[in-house]
Design a protein around this motif. Structure first.
Motif, PDB file in Angstrom:
ATOM      1  N   GLU A  65     -19.301  -7.554   4.639  1.00  0.00           N
ATOM      2  CA  GLU A  65     -20.481  -6.913   5.200  1.00  0.00           C
ATOM      3  C   GLU A  65     -21.646  -7.123   4.252  1.00  0.00           C
ATOM      4  OE1 GLU A  65     -19.023  -2.911   5.526  1.00  0.00           O
ATOM      5  OE2 GLU A  65     -19.805  -2.389   3.560  1.00  0.00           O
ATOM      6  N   GLY A  66     -22.845  -7.103   4.811  1.00  0.00           N
ATOM      7  CA  GLY A  66     -23.999  -7.269   3.950  1.00  0.00           C
ATOM      8  C   GLY A  66     -25.237  -7.679   4.722  1.00  0.00           C
ATOM      9  N   TYR A  67     -26.193  -8.176   3.982  1.00  0.00           N
ATOM     10  CA  TYR A  67     -27.492  -8.545   4.531  1.00  0.00           C
ATOM     11  C   TYR A  67     -27.569 -10.054   4.749  1.00  0.00           C
ATOM     12  CZ  TYR A  67     -28.849  -3.863   3.187  1.00  0.00           C
ATOM     13  OH  TYR A  67     -28.920  -2.504   3.074  1.00  0.00           O
ATOM     14  N   VAL A  68     -28.126 -10.429   5.885  1.00  0.00           N
ATOM     15  CA  VAL A  68     -28.384 -11.828   6.210  1.00  0.00           C
ATOM     16  C   VAL A  68     -29.899 -11.990   6.226  1.00  0.00           C
ATOM     17  CG1 VAL A  68     -28.137 -13.636   7.951  1.00  0.00           C
ATOM     18  CG2 VAL A  68     -26.320 -11.937   7.653  1.00  0.00           C
ATOM     19  N   ILE A  69     -30.390 -12.984   5.515  1.00  0.00           N
ATOM     20  CA  ILE A  69     -31.825 -13.247   5.475  1.00  0.00           C
ATOM     21  C   ILE A  69     -32.080 -14.619   6.090  1.00  0.00           C
ATOM     22  CG2 ILE A  69     -33.865 -13.521   3.995  1.00  0.00           C
ATOM     23  CD1 ILE A  69     -32.687 -10.668   4.077  1.00  0.00           C
ATOM     24  N   GLU A  70     -32.878 -14.608   7.154  1.00  0.00           N
ATOM     25  CA  GLU A  70     -33.255 -15.847   7.842  1.00  0.00           C
ATOM     26  C   GLU A  70     -32.031 -16.696   8.207  1.00  0.00           C
ATOM     27  OE1 GLU A  70     -36.778 -16.781   8.529  1.00  0.00           O
ATOM     28  OE2 GLU A  70     -36.670 -14.613   8.310  1.00  0.00           O
ATOM     29  N   ASP A  96     -37.867  -5.010  13.488  1.00  0.00           N
ATOM     30  CA  ASP A  96     -37.264  -4.095  14.470  1.00  0.00           C
ATOM     31  C   ASP A  96     -36.066  -4.700  15.194  1.00  0.00           C
ATOM     32  OD1 ASP A  96     -38.927  -1.906  13.974  1.00  0.00           O
ATOM     33  OD2 ASP A  96     -40.489  -2.720  15.282  1.00  0.00           O
ATOM     34  N   GLY A  97     -35.269  -5.467  14.480  1.00  0.00           N
ATOM     35  CA  GLY A  97     -34.065  -6.052  15.061  1.00  0.00           C
ATOM     36  C   GLY A  97     -34.298  -7.344  15.813  1.00  0.00           C
ATOM     37  N   GLU A  98     -35.524  -7.797  15.854  1.00  0.00           N
ATOM     38  CA  GLU A  98     -35.851  -9.015  16.596  1.00  0.00           C
ATOM     39  C   GLU A  98     -35.854 -10.261  15.712  1.00  0.00           C
ATOM     40  OE1 GLU A  98     -36.217  -9.040  19.954  1.00  0.00           O
ATOM     41  OE2 GLU A  98     -35.711  -6.916  19.832  1.00  0.00           O
ATOM     42  N   GLY A  99     -35.783 -10.085  14.396  1.00  0.00           N
ATOM     43  CA  GLY A  99     -35.834 -11.229  13.483  1.00  0.00           C
ATOM     44  C   GLY A  99     -34.452 -11.773  13.151  1.00  0.00           C
TER      45      GLY A  99
END
Length: 107
Positions: A65-70, A96-99
């Motif tokens: 689990e974690g953060y995904v960037i681009e 807002d969850g769209e990126g």
């Protein structure tokens, strides 16, 4: 005796346990433990189950689990994320969850 040709196979349950112990294992001074840990990670990178895991781009920890960037950078925690992306930048990227930047788990 462990060496560079040692093959190690592990179950997902064992892998989950290793991930939880990863920080503690990294502190062990034994060369044998370090060889085993590196061989496990090497073997996992080629395993089908590896798609359930990511390697943190900051600390190299295996995580589910974690953060995904681009859609191309992975961070296991806010601490690792904020070494590269500020909270404000993440909010803009999250959009807002769209990126293409978000927190998730790979179960």
């Amino acid at each position: 005796m462990l060496n560079r040709n040692t093959t190690v196979e592990v179950s997902l349950e064992t892998l989950d346990a290793l991930i939880e112990m990863q920080s503690e294992l990294a502190k062990v001074e034994s060369p044998r433990v370090k060889v085993l840990l590196s061989r496990l990670i090497e073997n996992l990178k080629s395993a089908d189950e590896m798609e359930l895991y990511r390697v943190c781009d900051e600390c190299s920890k295996l995580t589910r689990e974690g953060y995904v960037i681009e859609s191309c950078e992975f961070y296991c925690s806010k601490e690792c994320l904020h070494q590269h992306v500020s909270a404000e930048e993440f909010e803009k990227l999250y959009s807002d969850g769209e990126g293409d930047s978000y927190w998730t788990n790979w179960y």
